[in-house]
Design an enzyme around this catalytic site. Structure first.
Site, PDB file in Angstrom:
ATOM      1  N   ARG A 236       0.867  -1.170   0.000  1.00  0.00           N
ATOM      2  CA  ARG A 236       0.000   0.000   0.000  1.00  0.00           C
ATOM      3  C   ARG A 236       0.905   1.221   0.000  1.00  0.00           C
ATOM      4  O   ARG A 236       2.003   1.186   0.573  1.00  0.00           O
ATOM      5  CB  ARG A 236      -0.899   0.034   1.248  1.00  0.00           C
ATOM      6  N   GLU A 265      -4.233   7.839  -4.479  1.00  0.00           N
ATOM      7  CA  GLU A 265      -4.621   7.166  -5.731  1.00  0.00           C
ATOM      8  C   GLU A 265      -5.939   7.733  -6.216  1.00  0.00           C
ATOM      9  O   GLU A 265      -6.874   7.849  -5.415  1.00  0.00           O
ATOM     10  CB  GLU A 265      -4.734   5.658  -5.491  1.00  0.00           C
ATOM     11  N   HIS A 284      -2.161   0.590  -9.601  1.00  0.00           N
ATOM     12  CA  HIS A 284      -2.750  -0.352  -8.632  1.00  0.00           C
ATOM     13  C   HIS A 284      -3.513  -1.474  -9.354  1.00  0.00           C
ATOM     14  O   HIS A 284      -4.719  -1.608  -9.200  1.00  0.00           O
ATOM     15  CB  HIS A 284      -3.681   0.384  -7.643  1.00  0.00           C
TER      16      HIS A 284
HETATM   17  C1  8YV Z   1      -7.168  -4.924  -5.591  1.00  0.00           C
HETATM   18  C2  8YV Z   1      -5.353  -5.219  -3.890  1.00  0.00           C
HETATM   19  O1  8YV Z   1      -7.219  -4.996  -6.944  1.00  0.00           O
HETATM   20  O2  8YV Z   1      -6.422  -7.196  -3.242  1.00  0.00           O
HETATM   21  C3  8YV Z   1      -5.848  -6.167  -2.884  1.00  0.00           C
HETATM   22  O3  8YV Z   1      -5.652  -5.893  -1.703  1.00  0.00           O
HETATM   23  O4  8YV Z   1      -4.614  -4.348  -3.627  1.00  0.00           O
HETATM   24  C4  8YV Z   1      -5.782  -5.392  -5.280  1.00  0.00           C
HETATM   25  O5  8YV Z   1      -5.744  -6.739  -5.603  1.00  0.00           O
HETATM   26  C5  8YV Z   1      -7.528  -3.543  -5.165  1.00  0.00           C
HETATM   27  O6  8YV Z   1      -7.501  -3.458  -3.784  1.00  0.00           O
HETATM   28  C6  8YV Z   1      -8.888  -3.148  -5.708  1.00  0.00           C
HETATM   29  O7  8YV Z   1      -9.904  -4.000  -5.244  1.00  0.00           O
END
Ligand code: 8YV
Length: 328
Positions: A236, A265, A284
């Site tokens: 993150r 973001e 992302h």
């Molecule tokens: C997602 C991610 O695509 O799963 C997660 O935690 O970071 C990504 O796979 C994103 O969070 C949007 O849903």
């Protein structure tokens, strides 16, 4: 008024699967709910499917009947766990189904930065073929180098497997505890974070965002990395002090970076990171293949159904709220 709300569009089949709980509200294809639309839809909802929308006091006040928030992601830092606990709302997420896809992106970013793929693509397209073959623009090898993985969960293991068996890399890892299976399977060595940063040619951050990992990569830690090293963030954005990262990249404390996640973001187009040629940025999309995003949404729906059917043991409830599930 809907009983089930999804913050992104659902297919007809997905809506039908949920229809036995009542009306299903989701935005039409190509659109998102405004906050007002979402809050209005939530008034009678028992279940919410989310993709990163914050589930906090403000949202929960608008959802007095909510029983479960099911996110189509493995990360759930958008869940305000204390607020959910106060209201006895279960949170579910989607581990396992995205591990290989995110690990693939990890390799892709390592390779792209090491071999200057994006920069060289620009030269070819710009009619500067010759420039791309100048020694000053040679890349660095990935194979047989040392990879330091910070956060050794399922995705860390999938990455270690690729790196070890596909690229003959040496693996270092740092995590809250040691993992014998990782050491045996990949010959990986556990290292303290400062040692890992000091010894690795590639550092890949995979840790979840928690109060302990916020700003984990700060000035002091970037300064510990080798000037030849490449930093990859798949966790993150808030795990990284971006000002320190920009300085590290500008002043040559590290060679380059590959980023999937950012503090803000979408990243503002004038963000200094975007002006640097030694950074490869993607928006992302760690899990964003058709197959994996479908599997994630299907799992989020199955998790939600399991909770509403009272089969919480069949749902991937986030660890911090599992005791609520056991209470029933
Ligand atoms: C997602 C991610 O695509 O799963 C997660 O935690 O970071 C990504 O796979 C994103 O969070 C949007 O849903």
């Amino acid at each position: 008024m809907a009983q089930i709300v999804s913050t992104k569009p659902l297919s007809v089949a997905q809506r039908e699967k949920l229809a036995r709980f009542g009306d299903v509200a989701c935005p039409p294809e190509g659109r998102r709910f405004s906050q007002a639309e979402l809050f209005a839809a939530l008034q009678d909802a028992v279940g919410l499917i989310t993709f990163g929308t914050r589930v906090d006091e403000t949202l929960l006040e608008q959802a007095p009947s909510l029983k479960v928030a099911s996110t189509a992601s493995v990360g759930y830092d958008h869940f305000d766990l204390a607020a959910m606990r106060r209201r006895h709302i279960l949170g579910a997420h989607t581990p396992h189904v995205l591990d290989d896809t995110v690990a693939d992106l990890g390799m892709a970013l390592m390779l792209a930065v090491a071999r200057r793929i994006v920069e060289l693509d620009g030269y070819v397209r710009g009619g500067e073929w010759k420039k791309g073959d100048e020694e000053a623009l040679y890349g660095v090898d990935v194979h047989h180098r040392t990879l330091g993985i910070v956060g050794m969960g399922r995705i860390g293991r999938a990455l270690a497997k690729r790196a070890k068996f596909g690229f003959s890399m040496n693996i270092l890892y740092h995590a809250r505890s040691r993992h014998d299976d990782v050491e045996q399977a990949f010959g990986a060595r556990y290292a303290d974070l400062p040692d890992l940063l000091h010894e690795s040619d590639f550092v890949v951050l995979l840790t979840p965002l928690t109060p302990d990992t916020e700003n984990l990569m700060n000035e002091e830690r970037f300064r510990r990395m080798k000037p030849s090293a490449i930093f990859i963030n798949l966790s993150r954005g808030k795990t990284v002090d971006e000002d320190a990262l920009v300085q590290a990249l500008r002043e040559g404390w590290i060679r380059g970076a590959g980023l999937d996640v950012y503090r803000q973001e979408p990243v503002p187009p004038d963000h200094p990171l975007l002006s640097l040629s030694n950074v490869v940025c993607v928006p992302h999309i760690g899990s964003a293949t058709q197959a994996t995003r479908t599997a994630m949404l299907d799992l989020a729906i199955d998790n939600l159904i399991a909770v509403l059917d009272g089969r919480t043991k069949d749902a991937y409830i986030v660890p911090e709220l599992r005791d609520l599930a056991e209470e029933g």
